[in-house]
Design an enzyme around this catalytic site. Sequence first.
Site, PDB file in Angstrom:
ATOM      1  N   ASP A 103       0.880  -0.804   0.069  1.00 33.66           N
ATOM      2  CA  ASP A 103       0.285   0.271  -0.349  1.00 33.66           C
ATOM      3  C   ASP A 103       1.280   1.258  -0.078  1.00 33.66           C
ATOM      4  O   ASP A 103       0.085   2.044  -0.810  1.00 33.66           O
ATOM      5  CB  ASP A 103      -1.186   0.484   1.232  1.00 33.66           C
ATOM      6  CG  ASP A 103      -1.780  -1.281   1.392  1.00 33.66           C
ATOM      7  OD1 ASP A 103      -1.986  -1.798   0.612  1.00 33.66           O
ATOM      8  OD2 ASP A 103      -0.950  -1.842   2.352  1.00 33.66           O
ATOM      9  N   HIS A 145      -4.798  -3.643   6.246  1.00 37.17           N
ATOM     10  CA  HIS A 145      -4.055  -3.704   4.782  1.00 37.17           C
ATOM     11  C   HIS A 145      -5.489  -4.176   4.212  1.00 37.17           C
ATOM     12  O   HIS A 145      -6.163  -5.215   3.945  1.00 37.17           O
ATOM     13  CB  HIS A 145      -3.195  -4.525   4.653  1.00 37.17           C
ATOM     14  CG  HIS A 145      -3.067  -5.334   3.425  1.00 37.17           C
ATOM     15  ND1 HIS A 145      -2.639  -3.925   2.024  1.00 37.17           N
ATOM     16  CD2 HIS A 145      -3.612  -6.999   2.611  1.00 37.17           C
ATOM     17  CE1 HIS A 145      -3.221  -5.169   1.226  1.00 37.17           C
ATOM     18  NE2 HIS A 145      -3.868  -6.407   1.262  1.00 37.17           N
TER      19      HIS A 145
HETATM   20  P1  NAX Z   1      -1.549 -18.707  -4.643  1.00 41.02           P
HETATM   21  O1  NAX Z   1      -3.315 -18.880  -3.565  1.00 41.02           O
HETATM   22  O2  NAX Z   1      -1.877 -18.196  -5.531  1.00 41.02           O
HETATM   23  O3  NAX Z   1      -1.262 -19.145  -2.877  1.00 41.02           O
HETATM   24  C1  NAX Z   1      -1.683 -19.796  -1.745  1.00 41.02           C
HETATM   25  C2  NAX Z   1      -0.782 -20.852  -1.577  1.00 41.02           C
HETATM   26  O4  NAX Z   1      -0.939 -21.427  -0.272  1.00 41.02           O
HETATM   27  C3  NAX Z   1      -1.190 -22.174  -2.046  1.00 41.02           C
HETATM   28  O5  NAX Z   1      -0.447 -22.430  -2.572  1.00 41.02           O
HETATM   29  C4  NAX Z   1      -1.586 -22.719  -1.128  1.00 41.02           C
HETATM   30  O6  NAX Z   1      -1.780 -24.313  -1.534  1.00 41.02           O
HETATM   31  C5  NAX Z   1      -1.135 -21.895   0.173  1.00 41.02           C
HETATM   32  N1  NAX Z   1      -1.749 -22.884   1.354  1.00 41.02           N
HETATM   33  C6  NAX Z   1      -3.066 -22.098   1.752  1.00 41.02           C
HETATM   34  N2  NAX Z   1      -3.024 -22.566   3.128  1.00 41.02           N
HETATM   35  C7  NAX Z   1      -1.532 -23.195   3.456  1.00 41.02           C
HETATM   36  C8  NAX Z   1      -0.729 -23.183   4.565  1.00 41.02           C
HETATM   37  N3  NAX Z   1      -2.331 -23.640   6.085  1.00 41.02           N
HETATM   38  N4  NAX Z   1      -0.218 -23.613   5.084  1.00 41.02           N
HETATM   39  C9  NAX Z   1       0.496 -23.636   4.147  1.00 41.02           C
HETATM   40  N5  NAX Z   1       0.577 -23.293   2.639  1.00 41.02           N
HETATM   41  C10 NAX Z   1      -1.189 -23.318   2.953  1.00 41.02           C
HETATM   42  O7  NAX Z   1      -2.005 -16.954  -3.291  1.00 41.02           O
HETATM   43  P2  NAX Z   1      -1.495 -15.412  -3.474  1.00 41.02           P
HETATM   44  O8  NAX Z   1      -1.610 -15.275  -4.739  1.00 41.02           O
HETATM   45  O9  NAX Z   1      -0.172 -16.116  -3.531  1.00 41.02           O
HETATM   46  O10 NAX Z   1      -2.099 -14.684  -1.812  1.00 41.02           O
HETATM   47  C11 NAX Z   1      -0.792 -15.580  -1.225  1.00 41.02           C
HETATM   48  C12 NAX Z   1      -1.689 -14.488   0.055  1.00 41.02           C
HETATM   49  O11 NAX Z   1      -1.603 -12.553   0.198  1.00 41.02           O
HETATM   50  C13 NAX Z   1      -4.197 -14.143  -0.167  1.00 41.02           C
HETATM   51  O12 NAX Z   1      -4.133 -14.525   1.682  1.00 41.02           O
HETATM   52  C14 NAX Z   1      -3.721 -12.868  -0.820  1.00 41.02           C
HETATM   53  O13 NAX Z   1      -4.826 -12.711  -0.439  1.00 41.02           O
HETATM   54  C15 NAX Z   1      -2.059 -12.089  -0.025  1.00 41.02           C
HETATM   55  N6  NAX Z   1      -2.214 -10.976  -0.471  1.00 41.02           N
HETATM   56  C16 NAX Z   1      -1.913  -9.990   0.375  1.00 41.02           C
HETATM   57  C17 NAX Z   1      -1.270  -9.030   0.480  1.00 41.02           C
HETATM   58  C18 NAX Z   1      -0.642  -7.645   1.066  1.00 41.02           C
HETATM   59  O14 NAX Z   1      -0.497  -6.981   0.703  1.00 41.02           O
HETATM   60  N7  NAX Z   1      -1.264  -8.140   2.287  1.00 41.02           N
HETATM   61  C19 NAX Z   1      -1.017  -8.575  -1.052  1.00 41.02           C
HETATM   62  C20 NAX Z   1      -1.217  -9.086  -1.833  1.00 41.02           C
HETATM   63  C21 NAX Z   1      -2.523 -10.815  -1.682  1.00 41.02           C
HETATM   64  O15 NAX Z   1      -3.395 -10.118  -1.832  1.00 41.02           O
END
Ligand code: NAX
Length: 327
Positions: free
Chosen positions: A161, A189
């Site tokens: 952000d 966020h």
């Molecule tokens: P993806 O869905 O591409 O990847 C997430 C991965 O996490 C998957 O491979 C899944 O198998 C794995 N996973 C799920 N539960 C798990 C667990 N308990 N232990 C280990 N691995 C696990 O998502 P991605 O685009 O990489 O985003 C990940 C997270 O970042 C989401 O929650 C998203 O909302 C968040 N974000 C946060 C941002 C921020 O500024 N704070 C910005 C970007 C993003 O939106």
Amino acid sequence: MKSPIRVAVTGAAGQIGYSLLFRIASGAMFGPDQPVILQLIEAPIEKALKALEGVAMELDDCAFPLLHGIVQTSDPAIGFKDANWCLLIGAKPRGPGMERADLLKDNGRIFTAQGKIIDEVAAADARVAVVGNPANTNCMIAASHAKRLPADRFTAMVRLDQNRAQSQLAKKAGVPLAAVQNIFIYGNHSPTMFPAFAQATIGGKPAPAVIPDLAWLQGSFCETVGKRGAAIIAARGASSAASAANALVDHVRSLVTPGAIHSVAVKSNGAYGFDANVWAGVPVRTTTPGSYEILTGHAMDDFAKSKLAATNKELTDERALVAELLG
Ligand code: NAX
């Protein structure tokens, strides 16, 4: 050569992980003289673990001199073992028709378990950075289950952000990015976050003096920064990944660089009128590597105070929704 540090990454086979791991291994996060061992944690799902194997193969194929080892696991007790940094990216995404309260609770359970296990097995100097959404509240939940590691070791990312806000101000003013300084993100966020434009400087002058368009600063600027994630999903058909990974590199790099001043979501302890027990974006100054102090001296006008109150309310509402999950 320094001895390697252990960096645990959850959600390592996800889209942020794919943009992130190569930059950690190349030295962008911890510096060009700091070897790392990557401890990659994925959900116990066959497809995710298979994808993780491919990512590890690609990491091998980069032949990064700083990459001294790769662990692949779905067992957090192995993945977080002796970790110096725990980067918590994996989270459950919001599905169609899913209520925000259910998302908070489902993710809360993941971060409850991870907070406990990190506290048990990570290194004594462990630091935790949460990216998985809702990041502030997930971070608060994980920290609440840690008995050994103090709350200030747990941070959540609002750096994306901050970077978005810096870029928008530079574009509007028609100046190079580096001319924009001291733009900090307050609160959650989420779209309620407040990019405090009045404190920002452009070429050393207050941003509102360089951009004398208060309606734009209070309206479209705040809205563009707050809703940027949704705009990227609408355009790209997928959520921000490379910019999120880049922001995490910045978040950690700034936290290990004494003197760096940057926005981080931390336990507020009442700073800027936030509820003392929520994790809110605030400006911090890094003191020693991994430690920081909240910069509390920024004045807030009535507009800023109303924005802070709104984002604080959202954080306290989230806290109330997950009250039963707090340790
Ligand atoms: P993806 O869905 O591409 O990847 C997430 C991965 O996490 C998957 O491979 C899944 O198998 C794995 N996973 C799920 N539960 C798990 C667990 N308990 N232990 C280990 N691995 C696990 O998502 P991605 O685009 O990489 O985003 C990940 C997270 O970042 C989401 O929650 C998203 O909302 C968040 N974000 C946060 C941002 C921020 O500024 N704070 C910005 C970007 C993003 O939106």
